[in-house]
Design a protein around this motif. Structure first.
Motif, PDB file in Angstrom:
ATOM      1  N   ASP A 136       5.300  16.781  49.917  1.00 44.61           N
ATOM      2  CA  ASP A 136       5.008  15.821  50.996  1.00 44.61           C
ATOM      3  C   ASP A 136       6.147  14.813  51.162  1.00 44.61           C
ATOM      4  N   VAL A 137       6.639  14.290  50.041  1.00 51.06           N
ATOM      5  CA  VAL A 137       7.709  13.293  50.083  1.00 51.06           C
ATOM      6  C   VAL A 137       8.978  13.899  50.679  1.00 51.06           C
ATOM      7  N   ALA A 138       9.325  15.112  50.268  1.00 50.43           N
ATOM      8  CA  ALA A 138      10.525  15.772  50.789  1.00 50.43           C
ATOM      9  C   ALA A 138      10.419  15.988  52.299  1.00 50.43           C
ATOM     10  N   ALA A 139       9.232  16.417  52.754  1.00 52.91           N
ATOM     11  CA  ALA A 139       9.033  16.642  54.190  1.00 52.91           C
ATOM     12  C   ALA A 139       9.129  15.333  54.964  1.00 52.91           C
ATOM     13  N   ALA A 140       8.570  14.267  54.409  1.00 53.79           N
ATOM     14  CA  ALA A 140       8.619  12.968  55.079  1.00 53.79           C
ATOM     15  C   ALA A 140      10.049  12.443  55.169  1.00 53.79           C
ATOM     16  N   LYS A 141      10.809  12.584  54.085  1.00 57.88           N
ATOM     17  CA  LYS A 141      12.202  12.146  54.100  1.00 57.88           C
ATOM     18  C   LYS A 141      13.012  12.924  55.124  1.00 57.88           C
ATOM     19  N   ALA A 142      12.734  14.217  55.245  1.00 63.55           N
ATOM     20  CA  ALA A 142      13.452  15.041  56.218  1.00 63.55           C
ATOM     21  C   ALA A 142      13.201  14.577  57.648  1.00 63.55           C
ATOM     22  N   LYS A 143      12.042  13.947  57.866  1.00 64.35           N
ATOM     23  CA  LYS A 143      11.701  13.421  59.193  1.00 64.35           C
ATOM     24  C   LYS A 143      12.146  11.976  59.373  1.00 64.35           C
ATOM     25  N   GLY A 144      12.782  11.403  58.338  1.00 70.13           N
ATOM     26  CA  GLY A 144      13.239  10.025  58.426  1.00 70.13           C
ATOM     27  C   GLY A 144      12.122   9.006  58.314  1.00 70.13           C
ATOM     28  N   ARG A 145      11.043   9.376  57.639  1.00 75.85           N
ATOM     29  CA  ARG A 145       9.893   8.474  57.509  1.00 75.85           C
ATOM     30  C   ARG A 145       9.914   7.737  56.181  1.00 75.85           C
ATOM     31  N   SER A 146       9.217   6.616  56.134  1.00 72.29           N
ATOM     32  CA  SER A 146       9.111   5.827  54.918  1.00 72.29           C
ATOM     33  C   SER A 146       8.276   6.579  53.891  1.00 72.29           C
ATOM     34  N   THR A 147       8.728   6.535  52.640  1.00 68.82           N
ATOM     35  CA  THR A 147       7.978   7.179  51.559  1.00 68.82           C
ATOM     36  C   THR A 147       7.556   6.174  50.493  1.00 68.82           C
ATOM     37  N   THR A 148       7.721   4.887  50.796  1.00 69.21           N
ATOM     38  CA  THR A 148       7.415   3.845  49.815  1.00 69.21           C
ATOM     39  C   THR A 148       5.985   3.946  49.307  1.00 69.21           C
ATOM     40  N   ARG A 149       5.010   4.128  50.217  1.00 65.19           N
ATOM     41  CA  ARG A 149       3.605   4.174  49.823  1.00 65.19           C
ATOM     42  C   ARG A 149       3.082   5.596  49.666  1.00 65.19           C
ATOM     43  N   LEU A 150       3.942   6.571  49.963  1.00 64.52           N
ATOM     44  CA  LEU A 150       3.541   7.973  49.866  1.00 64.52           C
ATOM     45  C   LEU A 150       3.715   8.508  48.453  1.00 64.52           C
ATOM     46  N   LEU A 151       4.667   7.983  47.724  1.00 68.46           N
ATOM     47  CA  LEU A 151       5.001   8.503  46.403  1.00 68.46           C
ATOM     48  C   LEU A 151       3.855   8.294  45.420  1.00 68.46           C
ATOM     49  N   ALA A 152       3.431   9.362  44.782  1.00 64.30           N
ATOM     50  CA  ALA A 152       2.351   9.302  43.793  1.00 64.30           C
ATOM     51  C   ALA A 152       2.940   8.898  42.447  1.00 64.30           C
ATOM     52  N   THR A 153       3.002   7.613  42.197  1.00 70.61           N
ATOM     53  CA  THR A 153       3.562   7.086  40.958  1.00 70.61           C
ATOM     54  C   THR A 153       2.490   6.998  39.872  1.00 70.61           C
ATOM     55  N   GLU A 154       2.940   6.727  38.647  1.00 65.17           N
ATOM     56  CA  GLU A 154       1.987   6.557  37.559  1.00 65.17           C
ATOM     57  C   GLU A 154       1.115   5.325  37.787  1.00 65.17           C
ATOM     58  N   LYS A 155       1.709   4.285  38.379  1.00 62.40           N
ATOM     59  CA  LYS A 155       0.926   3.089  38.675  1.00 62.40           C
ATOM     60  C   LYS A 155      -0.164   3.392  39.703  1.00 62.40           C
ATOM     61  N   MET A 156       0.171   4.198  40.720  1.00 60.87           N
ATOM     62  CA  MET A 156      -0.843   4.574  41.704  1.00 60.87           C
ATOM     63  C   MET A 156      -1.972   5.340  41.033  1.00 60.87           C
ATOM     64  N   ARG A 157      -1.599   6.224  40.146  1.00 57.59           N
ATOM     65  CA  ARG A 157      -2.612   7.012  39.421  1.00 57.59           C
ATOM     66  C   ARG A 157      -3.548   6.093  38.636  1.00 57.59           C
ATOM     67  N   GLN A 158      -2.983   5.159  37.903  1.00 52.25           N
ATOM     68  CA  GLN A 158      -3.798   4.250  37.101  1.00 52.25           C
ATOM     69  C   GLN A 158      -4.669   3.354  37.983  1.00 52.25           C
ATOM     70  N   ASP A 159      -4.128   2.936  39.120  1.00 54.59           N
ATOM     71  CA  ASP A 159      -4.915   2.115  40.047  1.00 54.59           C
ATOM     72  C   ASP A 159      -6.102   2.901  40.602  1.00 54.59           C
ATOM     73  N   MET A 160      -5.873   4.192  40.898  1.00 55.21           N
ATOM     74  CA  MET A 160      -6.964   5.028  41.382  1.00 55.21           C
ATOM     75  C   MET A 160      -8.052   5.175  40.313  1.00 55.21           C
ATOM     76  N   VAL A 161      -7.621   5.435  39.090  1.00 56.28           N
ATOM     77  CA  VAL A 161      -8.569   5.600  37.986  1.00 56.28           C
ATOM     78  C   VAL A 161      -9.351   4.309  37.766  1.00 56.28           C
ATOM     79  N   GLU A 162      -8.645   3.185  37.778  1.00 55.13           N
ATOM     80  CA  GLU A 162      -9.304   1.894  37.571  1.00 55.13           C
ATOM     81  C   GLU A 162     -10.314   1.606  38.682  1.00 55.13           C
ATOM     82  N   GLY A 163      -9.928   1.909  39.920  1.00 52.44           N
ATOM     83  CA  GLY A 163     -10.842   1.686  41.039  1.00 52.44           C
ATOM     84  C   GLY A 163     -12.092   2.540  40.940  1.00 52.44           C
ATOM     85  N   LEU A 164     -11.923   3.816  40.574  1.00 55.01           N
ATOM     86  CA  LEU A 164     -13.071   4.712  40.441  1.00 55.01           C
ATOM     87  C   LEU A 164     -14.003   4.262  39.319  1.00 55.01           C
TER      88      LEU A 164
END
Length: 533
Positions: A136-164
């Motif tokens: 997904d990130v590679a496709a978005a970059k190829a289109k010149g789109r922002s990937t700042t919030r698209l990247l599935a980082t470890e922090k995003m993972r932990q935030d999802m787990v904490e929220g659930l």
């Protein structure tokens, strides 16, 4: 004369209440299926205007497609048959699941959140999510789109787990007695109940999928459309983590339904579906405004989370160090509650503007900008003299979604564009305006901002009260702006933040959370069988 009046009354009565069969014939003749369009065809807008079909729309339209009219703008939206069906099927699954959720226990719902969070923590599952996200990130970059919030980082993972996990022990209003009114020989209880099917249209961020499931806590079901950039990641999370968790918890599979489509039209179709009890739209301002207009036209209640950008006012009575700290701490990353417009008192501009610029530079050095300390400033026309000449002459590397660009560090901005939200990547970007006082800052906020977040840095309590009373904002503070977050501020997993751009919200605050999605039923119990009015 009396006889003539009687004939007129009979005539009017026959117009008002035609025989049922005649009405069916008339309607059959008046309302027909739209099988095709021609360029120049007129589509009625709002009852007293029309929009002309363009050649492009006429060429794309096929039998089975639909045209949606945005009555606020007159825009015509093409809704292909495939998107209509995909959306209708997803809503149908969620509707069927809702009819079964009444028999699901709170423990089953809790187990879903336990199992979903555990699967996200499973490294094998997360590895597959990362692979899909990488594509997904590679496709978005190829289109010149922002990937700042698209990247599935470890922090995003932990935030999802904490929220659930936050939903596991969360209370639910489903079945809870909210109030009891006791009368002689009878009583009435107001009881919380599930609302129904909730439709979400999300931006391209993988974590929003976990956010949406919060409505299950109250016995609701959900169907959502996610931005095309994150669709592959969402599919993987659904298949590897979410859907198996529903099955193991004993919840109906359609309780969470993904519209498997990358087209914007699926979002338009979703918010226009009258089976929804609530439509929630998050994303860019114009896109959310369109979705909100479509929902209102369909009679679907909507919670809109569009244009962001926080405003800060540095008062003549501000403590310089507190002001600088508030600016820096409001620029750690770009999200909706990031500082976007900084207003500075004219009386202290010589002192506070350098403090603000130093704080912005400090925030930039803490970030990941390839040019450390680089930032972008837009100063309102007429206020340029308050910014050092060396900054106005300087060029810096600014990281944009499509790469780095050498730009002037300071540019002039018309006052009328103060409402523009700066969607920066790694290079902090904001606007600067010199104001006379708190009333002036509040007036500019009310006129140009999305009426979202306002903060006043002042040592004068009376000035804080004036600012609070003058600003039309759901979120007002006296320090950094990034506190505006459901989880951070209220300890509630958040589904979205609403501004007051479209008006104040009826009966609720600006934070939408899963436990606020409910309805109320009245249940009467009488002890006297002879009770009467």
């Amino acid at each position: 004369r009396r006889q003539g009046s009687r004939r007129a009354c009979i005539f009017l009565s026959s117009l008002a209440r035609p025989p049922a069969r005649a009405l069916e014939r008339d309607m059959a003749g008046a309302v027909r299926v739209l099988e095709g369009l021609a360029a120049g065809d007129r589509i009625l807008v709002g009852g007293d205007r029309f929009a002309a079909v363009t050649p492009e729309l006429a060429a794309k339209f096929r039998n089975g497609d639909a045209v949606l009219v945005v009555e606020t703008t007159g825009e015509l939206l093409h809704l292909p048959a495939a998107e209509r069906k995909a959306t209708a099927d997803a809503v149908g699954r969620a509707e069927a699941a809702f009819s079964q959720m009444g028999s699901a226990t709170d423990e089953q719902i809790s187990q879903f959140f336990v199992k979903f969070s555990a699967r996200l923590e499973d490294q094998a599952v997360w590895s597959e999510v990362l692979q899909a996200n990488g594509r997904d990130v590679a496709a978005a970059k190829a289109k010149g789109r922002s990937t700042t919030r698209l990247l599935a980082t470890e922090k995003m993972r932990q935030d999802m787990v904490e929220g659930l996990r936050g939903w596991v022990g969360a209370s639910s209003r489903r079945g809870a007695v909210l109030e009891t009114v006791q009368h002689e020989r009878w009583s009435v209880e107001l009881v919380g109940a599930a609302l129904g099917v909730v439709g979400f249209v999300f931006e391209g961020r993988p974590n929003v999928l976990a956010d949406a499931t919060g409505v299950l806590r109250g016995g609701n079901t959900v169907v959502f459309r996610i931005g095309s950039d994150a669709l592959g990641t969402a599919r993987t999370i659904m298949a590897k983590a979410l859907e198996p968790s529903l099955v193991e918890a004993g919840l109906p599979s359609g309780a969470v339904s993904l519209i498997d489509s990358a087209a914007h039209a699926s979002g338009w179709a979703l918010v226009s579906d009258r089976r929804l009890a609530l439509a929630v739209a998050r994303g860019s301002g114009p896109a959310v405004a369109t979705l909100g207009a479509l929902a209102r036209q369909a009679g679907v209640p909507a919670s809109l989370h569009g244009t962001g950008g926080a405003w800060m006012y540095g008062s003549a009575s501000a403590d310089k160090d507190k002001f600088a700290s508030a600016v820096e701490c409001s620029l750690d990353r770009k999200v909706c509650n990031t500082l976007n417009v900084c207003c500075v008192s004219r009386k202290r501009a010589a002192e506070l503007v350098p403090a603000a610029l130093g704080a912005v530079a400090k925030a930039a050095r803490r970030g990941e900008a390839s040019s450390p300390g680089a930032y972008k400033l837009h100063v309102v026309a007429g206020d340029e003299g308050h910014v050092p000449e060396e900054l106005r002459a300087r060029k810096v590397l600014v990281k944009r979604a499509d790469g780095e660009h050498e730009e002037q560090q300071v540019e002039t901005l018309p006052e009328a564009e103060l409402g523009r939200e700066w969607e920066w990547e790694e290079t902090p970007e904001l606007s600067l305006k010199i104001v006379d006082d708190a009333e002036h800052a509040a007036a500019l906020f009310n006129r140009y901002s999305p009426q979202f977040v306002a903060t006043c840095i002042s040592e004068d309590p009376k000035e804080h009260e004036r600012f609070y009373n003058k600003t039309n904002a759901p979120f007002v503070g006296n320090g950094f702006t990034r506190w505006v977050d459901g989880q951070y501020a209220l300890d509630r997993p958040e589904l979205g933040l609403s501004n007051w751009e479209g008006g104040r919200l009826f009966g609720r605050g600006g934070v939408l959370s899963g436990d606020s999605v409910y309805t109320v039923r009245a249940r009467a119990t009488q002890t006297d069988p002879g009770l009467r009015r």
